[in-house]
Structure formats: structure tokens, C-alpha cells
Design an enzyme around this catalytic site. Structure first.
Site, PDB file in Angstrom:
ATOM      1  CE1 TYR A 112      -2.101  -1.892   1.155  1.00  0.00           C
ATOM      2  CE2 TYR A 112      -3.750  -1.493  -0.524  1.00  0.00           C
ATOM      3  CZ  TYR A 112      -2.815  -2.313   0.054  1.00  0.00           C
ATOM      4  OH  TYR A 112      -2.579  -3.560  -0.463  1.00  0.00           O
ATOM      5  CE  LYS A 143      -5.775  -3.485   1.802  1.00  0.00           C
ATOM      6  NZ  LYS A 143      -5.088  -4.484   0.986  1.00  0.00           N
ATOM      7  CD  GLU A 186      -1.801 -12.820   2.336  1.00  0.00           C
ATOM      8  OE1 GLU A 186      -2.977 -12.442   2.220  1.00  0.00           O
ATOM      9  OE2 GLU A 186      -0.989 -12.322   3.139  1.00  0.00           O
ATOM     10  CG  LEU A 211      -4.934  -8.311   4.467  1.00  0.00           C
ATOM     11  CD1 LEU A 211      -4.338  -7.278   5.415  1.00  0.00           C
ATOM     12  CD2 LEU A 211      -5.239  -7.682   3.116  1.00  0.00           C
TER      13      LEU A 211
HETATM   14  N1  PMP Z   1      -3.919 -10.540   0.665  1.00  0.00           N
HETATM   15  C1  PMP Z   1      -3.175  -9.483   0.309  1.00  0.00           C
HETATM   16  C2  PMP Z   1      -1.699  -9.528   0.524  1.00  0.00           C
HETATM   17  C3  PMP Z   1      -3.787  -8.339  -0.261  1.00  0.00           C
HETATM   18  O1  PMP Z   1      -3.036  -7.265  -0.605  1.00  0.00           O
HETATM   19  C4  PMP Z   1      -5.185  -8.346  -0.475  1.00  0.00           C
HETATM   20  C5  PMP Z   1      -5.894  -7.194  -1.142  1.00  0.00           C
HETATM   21  N2  PMP Z   1      -5.671  -5.966  -0.574  1.00  0.00           N
HETATM   22  C6  PMP Z   1      -5.917  -9.479  -0.090  1.00  0.00           C
HETATM   23  C7  PMP Z   1      -5.248 -10.556   0.480  1.00  0.00           C
HETATM   24  C8  PMP Z   1      -7.410  -9.527  -0.264  1.00  0.00           C
HETATM   25  O2  PMP Z   1      -8.051  -8.719   0.683  1.00  0.00           O
HETATM   26  P1  PMP Z   1      -9.499  -8.114   0.419  1.00  0.00           P
HETATM   27  O3  PMP Z   1     -10.399  -9.276   0.158  1.00  0.00           O
HETATM   28  O4  PMP Z   1      -9.838  -7.426   1.688  1.00  0.00           O
HETATM   29  O5  PMP Z   1      -9.385  -7.204  -0.750  1.00  0.00           O
END
Ligand code: PMP
Length: 287
Positions: free
Chosen positions: A33, A149, A182, A207
Site C-alpha cells: 500500500y 510497505k 521507528e 520503512l
Molecule cells: N514507518 C512506518 C512503519 C509507517 O507505516 C509509516 C507511514 N506509512 C512511516 C514510517 C512514515 O512514512 P511516510 O513518511 O512515507 O508516511
């Protein structure tokens, strides 16, 4: 107001939008996603999220269902139909629908595509950011490919639920060495005791947040010293400032960790400054 969802080539009233029971996303979480912030009715960093989506698909050998240009059109149409000015736009792409069996369908089937949008209350988000939020910590029990993701978010959901039950907005995940990886749906940052802006490096099992990457650039342009280096929960508790980033959160200041107050318990000055700079840049570049 009526909401619309895009499913496999057509728009449906949101309440009637469905995928097949044997969709592999539903059966196996065999799906990826992506999420875009919508600012002033436009998609923030379309290219950044599009590139990561392509990479997630390639890593799992799921076919790309459409070109980037076509996807941009469909996302824009979804935003338009749902009259979203400020909010989020989601896409889920699964390997498709096939009789249940673990290996990839052979012959291959068309991937399934679902796109939805939702409005967010910008005022409420600003109020939250002015006050700052609490986070708790949880062991990071996820698989070894958090760079992809995927919709397989059960550990993230359990961590977020634990946070909610303890009155916190986010759970920071901690690896076996005691370092924060994270958040359950965000990247974690501190301004450390030496004044460096610090976040985990992307060699780690995290991620590669698009907001994270953009903020690194914004911070460097603003002359802020950034280091990509692991920090422990104790480092975070003793930090001058802390915050998290995501398309759904921009920069959200953190004012306590596991009940320990960070500095004076208010959003830090660098966090507040970077939040402003980040938002300006994101709004300017939205398409
Ligand atoms: N880490 C994880 C595990 C996430 O699910 C997300 C958001 N989808 C993020 C970090 C932040 O990523 P982004 O800045 O691309 O939204």
C-alpha cells in the site's frame, strides 16, 4: 456527503465497494500500500510515494497495475469525487484473486487495486501539534523486510492499540539491542543532548519514510546538523526534543516517553520550526 472508492477500474459508492473473498490481500496480506497527504486538494510528494510503491511491488514481484501518469489521474479523481481538501489518499495493490494456495497464482492474475480518500480535521491536528503527544515503547516484533510497505500490519496495530490504551498517540518500537527503530506508523526523531537532529539510518529494518527523506533535505537546507544514527529509549528520554514524522502526521512533537517528560514537556523550538518549514515545502510541491 457521499464518499467514493475506486476498485479495479471503477468508482463505487464507498459503502458498496468490495474485493473478492479470495483476494490474496485478504487471504495472505499478499499486498502493498501507499499513502499520500492531500494538501489544498493536491497530492503531496506524488513522485516520492510513487517511487516507493513501485519498489514495494518489485520486491514482491507484483505486477504494476498502471503507469504513474494513469495512477496520478485516478488518485486526483478520487480526491475530487470525495471533495478532500486536507486529508489522506490510500492505495492498496494485492497480487490479485485466485483459488487459495500459498505460491503465486500460475498463470498470473491481474493485481487488485483499491483507492480511497478521507478528510482530516486540520484544526484538530494543529491543536495536537501545539500541545505535543505522548509515546510509549514496545518491542519491535515485525518481520525482517520492513522496508517493503506491505498491508501486513498486525504488529504495528497491536503496538498502536497498546499506545491508545495507555493514553499515548504512538508506540516507538525497540529492537533487541535497545535501539528505537521507528514508530508503529511513523519515523522517530530526537534532538539529542548535543543538539543534533537524529533519526535511525535506513540500513536498519525500517520503512524509508518519504516524510523522513524530505525532512532530511529541509533540515539540511535550514542549516540544521542531522545524523542518521540509532538512539536508545534512554537517549530519547534525555533528549532536548522529540517528534515523529509520516504523511499522516507531518512532524508531530513528542512531549513524553513511557511517562517520562521530555525537557520541559512542551514541543521543542527546532521541532516547531521544522514543522512549519516542512509544511510550506510540502504544500508548494503538491500536485
Ligand atoms: N514507518 C512506518 C512503519 C509507517 O507505516 C509509516 C507511514 N506509512 C512511516 C514510517 C512514515 O512514512 P511516510 O513518511 O512515507 O508516511
Amino acid at each position: 456527503m457521499s464518499r467514493w472508492a475506486y476498485v479495479n477500474g471503477r468508482f463505487h459508492p464507498h459503502g458498496e465497494a468490495v474485493v473478492h473473498v479470495e483476494d490474496r490481500g485478504y487471504q495472505f496480506a499478499d499486498a502493498v500500500y501507499e499513502v499520500w497527504a492531500v494538501i489544498n486538494g493536491r497530492l503531496a510528494d506524488f513522485d516520492g510515494h510513487m517511487t516507493r510503491l513501485g519498489r514495494s511491488l518489485d520486491e514482491l514481484r507484483i505486477e504494476h497495475p498502471m503507469s504513474g501518469a494513469s495512477l496520478l489521474n485516478v488518485l486526483r479523481e478520487t480526491v475530487r469525487r470525495n471533495r478532500v481538501r486536507f486529508g489522506l489518499c490510500y492505495i492498496q495493490i494485492s497480487r490479485g484473486t485466485a483459488r487459495r494456495d500459498h505460491p503465486f497464482p500460475d498463470p498470473a492474475v491481474a493485481p487488485s487495486v483499491v483507492i480511497t480518500c478521507k478528510s482530516l480535521d486540520r484544526g484538530a491536528m494543529e491543536t495536537k501539534a501545539k500541545k505535543g503527544v505522548a509515546v510509549i515503547t514496545q518491542p519491535d516484533i515485525r518481520w525482517g523486510r520492513c522496508d517493503i510497505k506491505t498491508v501486513g500490519l498486525l504488529p504495528n496495530i497491536l503496538a498502536k492499540q497498546a499506545a491508545k490504551e495507555r493514553g499515548a498517540a504512538e508506540a516507538w518500537l525497540v529492537d533487541d539491542m535497545g535501539f528505537v527503530t521507528e514508530g508503529s506508523s511513523t519515523n522517530a526523531w530526537i534532538v539529542d543532548a548535543d543538539g543534533n537532529l537524529r533519526t535511525r539510518d535506513t540500513q536498519a529494518n525500517i520503512l524509508r519514510g518519504i516524510t523522513r527523506g524530505n525532512l532530511l533535505a529541509v533540515a539540511k537546507d535550514a542549516g540544521v546538523k542531522v545524523i542518521e544514527k540509532p538512539f536508545t529509549v534512554e537517549d530519547a528520554k534525555q533528549a532536548r526534543e522529540a517528534f515523529f514524522t509520516a504523511a499522516s502526521a507531518f512532524l508531530t512533537p513528542v512531549v513524553s516517553i513511557d511517562g517520562t517528560r521530555i525537557a520541559d514537556g512542551k514541543p521543542g523550538p527546532l521541532t516547531t520550526r521544522l514543522r512549519g518549514l516542512y509544511f510550506e515545502r510540502a504544500a508548494e510541491l503538491a500536485v
